[in-house]
Write a protein that holds these residues in place. Structure first.
Motif, PDB file in Angstrom:
ATOM      1  N   THR A  56       0.694  -0.967  -0.055  1.00 56.49           N
ATOM      2  CA  THR A  56      -0.298   0.095  -0.347  1.00 56.49           C
ATOM      3  C   THR A  56       1.171   0.850  -0.019  1.00 56.49           C
ATOM      4  OG1 THR A  56      -1.742  -1.489   1.098  1.00 56.49           O
ATOM      5  CG2 THR A  56      -1.955   1.433   0.744  1.00 56.49           C
ATOM      6  N   PRO A  57       1.239   2.234  -0.520  1.00 56.14           N
ATOM      7  CA  PRO A  57       1.233   3.837  -1.142  1.00 56.14           C
ATOM      8  C   PRO A  57       1.379   3.895   0.476  1.00 56.14           C
ATOM      9  CG  PRO A  57      -0.220   3.478  -2.275  1.00 56.14           C
ATOM     10  CD  PRO A  57      -0.415   2.479  -2.204  1.00 56.14           C
ATOM     11  N   ASP A  58       2.326   4.978   0.763  1.00 54.88           N
ATOM     12  CA  ASP A  58       2.237   6.224   1.939  1.00 54.88           C
ATOM     13  C   ASP A  58       1.210   6.923   2.112  1.00 54.88           C
ATOM     14  OD1 ASP A  58       4.923   5.201   3.018  1.00 54.88           O
ATOM     15  OD2 ASP A  58       5.908   6.550   1.665  1.00 54.88           O
ATOM     16  N   HIS A  59       0.718   7.727   2.275  1.00 55.76           N
ATOM     17  CA  HIS A  59      -0.668   8.273   2.960  1.00 55.76           C
ATOM     18  C   HIS A  59       0.119   9.616   1.769  1.00 55.76           C
ATOM     19  CE1 HIS A  59      -2.127   5.686   5.500  1.00 55.76           C
ATOM     20  NE2 HIS A  59      -1.657   5.563   6.022  1.00 55.76           N
ATOM     21  N   GLU A 126      -6.788  12.141  16.537  1.00 52.21           N
ATOM     22  CA  GLU A 126      -6.202  11.405  17.018  1.00 52.21           C
ATOM     23  C   GLU A 126      -6.559  10.120  17.059  1.00 52.21           C
ATOM     24  OE1 GLU A 126      -7.657  12.386  20.744  1.00 52.21           O
ATOM     25  OE2 GLU A 126      -6.062  14.488  21.314  1.00 52.21           O
ATOM     26  N   MET A 127      -7.729   9.476  16.751  1.00 49.61           N
ATOM     27  CA  MET A 127      -8.149   8.426  15.626  1.00 49.61           C
ATOM     28  C   MET A 127      -7.346   8.170  14.482  1.00 49.61           C
ATOM     29  SD  MET A 127     -11.376   6.844  15.565  1.00 49.61           S
ATOM     30  CE  MET A 127     -11.605   6.227  17.349  1.00 49.61           C
ATOM     31  N   LEU A 128      -7.277   9.393  14.059  1.00 45.33           N
ATOM     32  CA  LEU A 128      -6.852   9.047  12.626  1.00 45.33           C
ATOM     33  C   LEU A 128      -5.162   8.824  12.306  1.00 45.33           C
ATOM     34  CD1 LEU A 128      -7.249   8.414   9.752  1.00 45.33           C
ATOM     35  CD2 LEU A 128      -7.046  11.680   9.468  1.00 45.33           C
ATOM     36  N   TYR A 129      -4.786   9.659  14.482  1.00 43.81           N
ATOM     37  CA  TYR A 129      -2.531   9.252  14.514  1.00 43.81           C
ATOM     38  C   TYR A 129      -2.742   7.434  14.431  1.00 43.81           C
ATOM     39  CZ  TYR A 129      -3.127  13.722  15.813  1.00 43.81           C
ATOM     40  OH  TYR A 129      -2.571  15.273  15.309  1.00 43.81           O
ATOM     41  N   MET A 130      -3.205   6.653  14.839  1.00 47.34           N
ATOM     42  CA  MET A 130      -3.594   4.990  15.252  1.00 47.34           C
ATOM     43  C   MET A 130      -3.563   4.940  13.854  1.00 47.34           C
ATOM     44  SD  MET A 130      -5.011   2.012  18.118  1.00 47.34           S
ATOM     45  CE  MET A 130      -4.151   3.958  19.242  1.00 47.34           C
ATOM     46  N   ALA A 131      -4.436   5.230  13.228  1.00 45.15           N
ATOM     47  CA  ALA A 131      -5.368   4.263  12.087  1.00 45.15           C
ATOM     48  C   ALA A 131      -4.642   4.332  10.625  1.00 45.15           C
ATOM     49  CB  ALA A 131      -6.457   5.091  11.487  1.00 45.15           C
ATOM     50  N   MET A 132      -3.890   5.391  10.928  1.00 46.62           N
ATOM     51  CA  MET A 132      -2.249   5.628   9.391  1.00 46.62           C
ATOM     52  C   MET A 132      -1.207   4.915  10.277  1.00 46.62           C
ATOM     53  SD  MET A 132      -2.856   9.626   9.674  1.00 46.62           S
ATOM     54  CE  MET A 132      -1.753  10.399   7.503  1.00 46.62           C
ATOM     55  N   THR A 158      -4.958   3.694   2.258  1.00 44.86           N
ATOM     56  CA  THR A 158      -4.242   5.064   1.482  1.00 44.86           C
ATOM     57  C   THR A 158      -5.114   5.869   2.198  1.00 44.86           C
ATOM     58  OG1 THR A 158      -2.671   3.828   0.070  1.00 44.86           O
ATOM     59  CG2 THR A 158      -3.083   6.010  -0.230  1.00 44.86           C
ATOM     60  N   LEU A 159      -4.942   7.366   2.568  1.00 41.83           N
ATOM     61  CA  LEU A 159      -5.167   8.262   2.885  1.00 41.83           C
ATOM     62  C   LEU A 159      -4.211   9.671   2.110  1.00 41.83           C
ATOM     63  CD1 LEU A 159      -7.568  10.266   5.023  1.00 41.83           C
ATOM     64  CD2 LEU A 159      -5.150  10.236   6.494  1.00 41.83           C
ATOM     65  N   ARG A 174       0.237  16.156  10.043  1.00 47.03           N
ATOM     66  CA  ARG A 174       0.982  16.315   8.705  1.00 47.03           C
ATOM     67  C   ARG A 174       2.214  15.451   8.765  1.00 47.03           C
ATOM     68  NH1 ARG A 174       1.941  20.383   5.235  1.00 47.03           N
ATOM     69  NH2 ARG A 174       4.403  20.569   4.542  1.00 47.03           N
ATOM     70  N   ASP A 175       3.271  15.153  10.138  1.00 45.41           N
ATOM     71  CA  ASP A 175       4.292  14.471  10.252  1.00 45.41           C
ATOM     72  C   ASP A 175       3.891  12.695   9.494  1.00 45.41           C
ATOM     73  OD1 ASP A 175       5.927  16.253  10.611  1.00 45.41           O
ATOM     74  OD2 ASP A 175       5.553  15.673  12.598  1.00 45.41           O
ATOM     75  N   ARG A 176       2.920  12.491   9.228  1.00 45.53           N
ATOM     76  CA  ARG A 176       2.438  11.098   9.277  1.00 45.53           C
ATOM     77  C   ARG A 176       2.116  10.845   7.828  1.00 45.53           C
ATOM     78  NH1 ARG A 176       1.327  11.606  14.418  1.00 45.53           N
ATOM     79  NH2 ARG A 176       1.221  10.163  15.875  1.00 45.53           N
ATOM     80  N   PHE A 177       2.190  11.931   7.393  1.00 45.72           N
ATOM     81  CA  PHE A 177       2.211  11.620   6.029  1.00 45.72           C
ATOM     82  C   PHE A 177       3.331  11.172   5.173  1.00 45.72           C
ATOM     83  CE2 PHE A 177      -1.610  13.911   6.318  1.00 45.72           C
ATOM     84  CZ  PHE A 177      -2.604  13.295   5.994  1.00 45.72           C
TER      85      PHE A 177
END
Length: 355
Positions: A56-59, A126-132, A158-159, A174-177
């Motif tokens: 799966t590609p990076d977000h 905050e939920m999206l952090y863990m999901a990503m 991929t988000l 931003r850092d999680r992309f």
């Protein structure tokens, strides 16, 4: 024609009908996407590398003004990966549970597009952090001391996040992309290509100089270029033989009050008031807004960004000041005592003294 929602040169998509037309004009593949050459090349490497590895590609985070193609690129990403696209937006996800419901139904490899991601509610963010990062979310069941967090695994996805206000995006998000791209305004030559392509899809005959005329008044934005093209098409079909030439485009856009630099009635009203009533400034935002019969927010958010980008207006600590280019554009002689007549000035981000 007053107001943001009624402006022909607004970069926002207005109404369901326009969104349908936009969808029909959007390119479907990365090779067909015009402009943003560096972003296209970088994104192509990200996608092809992921496909070769079977991963799966990076977000992906896309930032830039409205109408520059962020949604189109999200659709292209899904098409290039051969995956379905799920579309939502930050304001539509009000609670963490709303996000959990979306994430839990994603299939492996699916692309999730979140428009205006900077407006995501804090619990959902905050939920999206863990999901990503971990492809897992914790669903809280119950309330108070008896509440229980149940871990829920989700399929790798991929988000693609899009934002018009990159500065408002929290650093941890931003850092999680893995791939971040900023989309710039388009050059006139790029917009000419887009106008000619859209004309073919709309079955409209347009000359090269007609396409150049429409592109030159489109404020560097494909969405505006396509909207102007449709209005010029109407004029050509009703008042001429249906062929869009330079002279016809000029006549049509004069009727719609869009001048050769893409300024409309509101833009010119702001400049005219600044020059004629206040001698070029400096003048406070609220005073300037009252003089043109608009709210200060409308002038600041709708008119000023383009005027500043065109070098027609400057925002200084003392207020708004017209540049020499503004005097020339309206065909007025700049007074020798004008605040910018041969003097240096300090420009800031819009702060000013009270009126």
């Amino acid at each position: 024609m007053s107001g943001e929602g009624e402006r022909l040169v607004s970069a926002d998509a207005e109404g369901a009908e326009e969104q349908v037309i936009e969808a029909a004009l959007r390119p479907k593949r990365l090779d067909d996407f015009v402009g943003q050459e560096r972003v296209r090349e970088q994104l192509s490497l990200v996608l092809r590398g992921a496909l070769r590895r079977g991963r799966t590609p990076d977000h992906v985070l896309l930032s830039g003004g409205p109408g520059l193609g962020k949604t189109t690129l999200a659709m292209i990403i899904a098409a290039e990966l051969g995956q379905p696209l799920r579309i939502s937006s930050g304001p539509a996800i009000e609670r963490a549970g709303d996000l959990a419901a979306v994430l839990s139904t994603l299939a492996e490899g699916e692309v999730l597009f979140l428009d205006e991601i900077h407006r995501l509610a804090r619990p959902a963010e905050e939920m999206l952090y863990m999901a990503m990062e971990d492809f897992r979310v914790d669903v809280v069941v119950g309330k108070g001391p008896g509440a229980t967090a149940i871990p829920l695994d989700i399929a790798p996805f991929t988000l693609v996040g899009a934002t018009t206000r990159a500065g408002m995006l929290p650093g941890p998000l931003r850092d999680r992309f893995g791939f971040v791209a900023h989309m710039d305004f388009y050059e006139p030559a790029e917009l000419e290509v887009i106008v000619r392509r859209s004309a073919r899809l709309l079955d409209v005959e347009i000359t090269d100089d007609g396409a150049a005329e429409v592109a030159g008044r489109s404020r560097g934005t494909p969405r505006i270029a396509n909207r102007l093209l449709r209005r010029v098409r109407d004029y050509a079909e009703v008042r001429a033989d249906g062929v869009i030439t330079r002279d016809l485009a000029r006549a049509a856009l004069k009727l719609y009050e869009v001048d050769e630099r893409g300024l409309d009635r509101l833009d010119r009203a702001v400049l005219a008031s600044l020059l004629r009533k206040f001698g070029g400034g400096p003048v406070g935002l609220s005073t300037l807004a009252v003089s043109v019969g608009e709210e200060p927010e409308t002038v600041e958010v709708v008119a000023e960004p383009f005027l500043v980008r065109q070098g027609l207006l400057a925002r200084t600590p003392r207020g708004r000041i017209a540049t020499p280019a503004a005097w020339a554009h309206l065909g007025l002689a700049q007074p020798a005592a004008s605040p910018m007549a041969g003097t240096l000035f300090e420009v800031d981000d819009g702060a000013e003294r009270p009126d």
